[in-house]
Design a protein around this motif. Sequence first.
Motif, mmCIF file in Angstrom:
data_model
loop_
_atom_site.group_PDB
_atom_site.id
_atom_site.type_symbol
_atom_site.label_atom_id
_atom_site.label_comp_id
_atom_site.label_asym_id
_atom_site.label_seq_id
_atom_site.Cartn_x
_atom_site.Cartn_y
_atom_site.Cartn_z
ATOM 1 N N SER A 1 -2.489 7.127 -4.758
ATOM 2 C CA SER A 1 -2.392 5.990 -3.843
ATOM 3 C C SER A 1 -2.344 4.722 -4.689
ATOM 4 O O SER A 1 -2.802 4.701 -5.819
ATOM 5 N N ALA A 2 -1.789 3.672 -4.097
ATOM 6 C CA ALA A 2 -1.721 2.386 -4.785
ATOM 7 C C ALA A 2 -1.798 1.273 -3.759
ATOM 8 O O ALA A 2 -1.306 1.410 -2.633
ATOM 9 N N ALA A 3 -2.423 0.189 -4.146
ATOM 10 C CA ALA A 3 -2.471 -1.012 -3.315
ATOM 11 C C ALA A 3 -2.375 -2.203 -4.250
ATOM 12 O O ALA A 3 -2.825 -2.146 -5.391
ATOM 13 N N GLY A 4 -1.774 -3.272 -3.765
ATOM 14 C CA GLY A 4 -1.650 -4.437 -4.628
ATOM 15 C C GLY A 4 -1.055 -5.628 -3.923
ATOM 16 O O GLY A 4 -0.858 -5.626 -2.706
ATOM 17 N N PHE A 5 -0.756 -6.642 -4.724
ATOM 18 C CA PHE A 5 -0.146 -7.849 -4.178
ATOM 19 C C PHE A 5 0.677 -8.529 -5.264
ATOM 20 O O PHE A 5 0.557 -8.227 -6.460
ATOM 21 N N ASN B 1 -1.542 -4.237 -9.241
ATOM 22 C CA ASN B 1 -1.553 -2.952 -8.545
ATOM 23 C C ASN B 1 -2.775 -2.164 -8.977
ATOM 24 O O ASN B 1 -3.102 -2.105 -10.169
ATOM 25 N N ASP B 2 -3.440 -1.554 -8.010
ATOM 26 C CA ASP B 2 -4.592 -0.682 -8.238
ATOM 27 C C ASP B 2 -4.128 0.730 -7.904
ATOM 28 O O ASP B 2 -3.767 1.011 -6.758
ATOM 29 N N TYR C 1 0.868 -1.171 0.000
ATOM 30 C CA TYR C 1 0.000 0.000 0.000
ATOM 31 C C TYR C 1 0.904 1.220 0.000
ATOM 32 O O TYR C 1 1.828 1.314 0.818
ATOM 33 N N ASN C 2 0.681 2.161 -0.922
ATOM 34 C CA ASN C 2 1.529 3.350 -1.050
ATOM 35 C C ASN C 2 0.669 4.593 -1.157
ATOM 36 O O ASN C 2 -0.391 4.568 -1.783
#
Length: 155
Positions: free
Chosen positions: A19-23, A44-45, A5-6
């Motif tokens: 913002s970004a979130a991912g796996f 990544n979203d 998460y950024n």
Amino acid sequence: MVGNYNVLHFYDSNLINSSAAGFQTGFGYERSRRDTFAFVYRFNDLWYNAMPIRIRDNVMEGAYQRQIAERLLFQIGAGPEISFIQDPNLPAGTLPSNPRVSWAVDSLIRYQLRRDVSMNAGYNHFLSSGSGVFLGAITDRVFGVWIGSFLALGS
């Protein structure tokens, strides 16, 4: 499996906050003590504050790792990158999600000086949030990292 998460926020600036979130997940096969192969999937979203635009990024990489010498390691992964750019402001009749196909690469070389001290260098090519200027940008990054303590070398 790894999650992230950024947040990139600029104070008193006209730059674009994001913002970004991912796996990331994958599996590997150790062919020998020196050679390892892997398949990696990364999602990544990316989204932007006060903007309805969103980017969903998918990367699939084939990866290879080679233990060149006792202290020297090389890794490389490459594959397609498919991004879906969702913009509800597009004119009527167009798709709400424009796919963009590109490529991604991740590479690393590591030299292990001691058990707790190593030097890493590498190169990455990937889609990033745009660093406050663009809504998504193809990024080329070269890096070098020292891991460990300078004081520990003398002991």
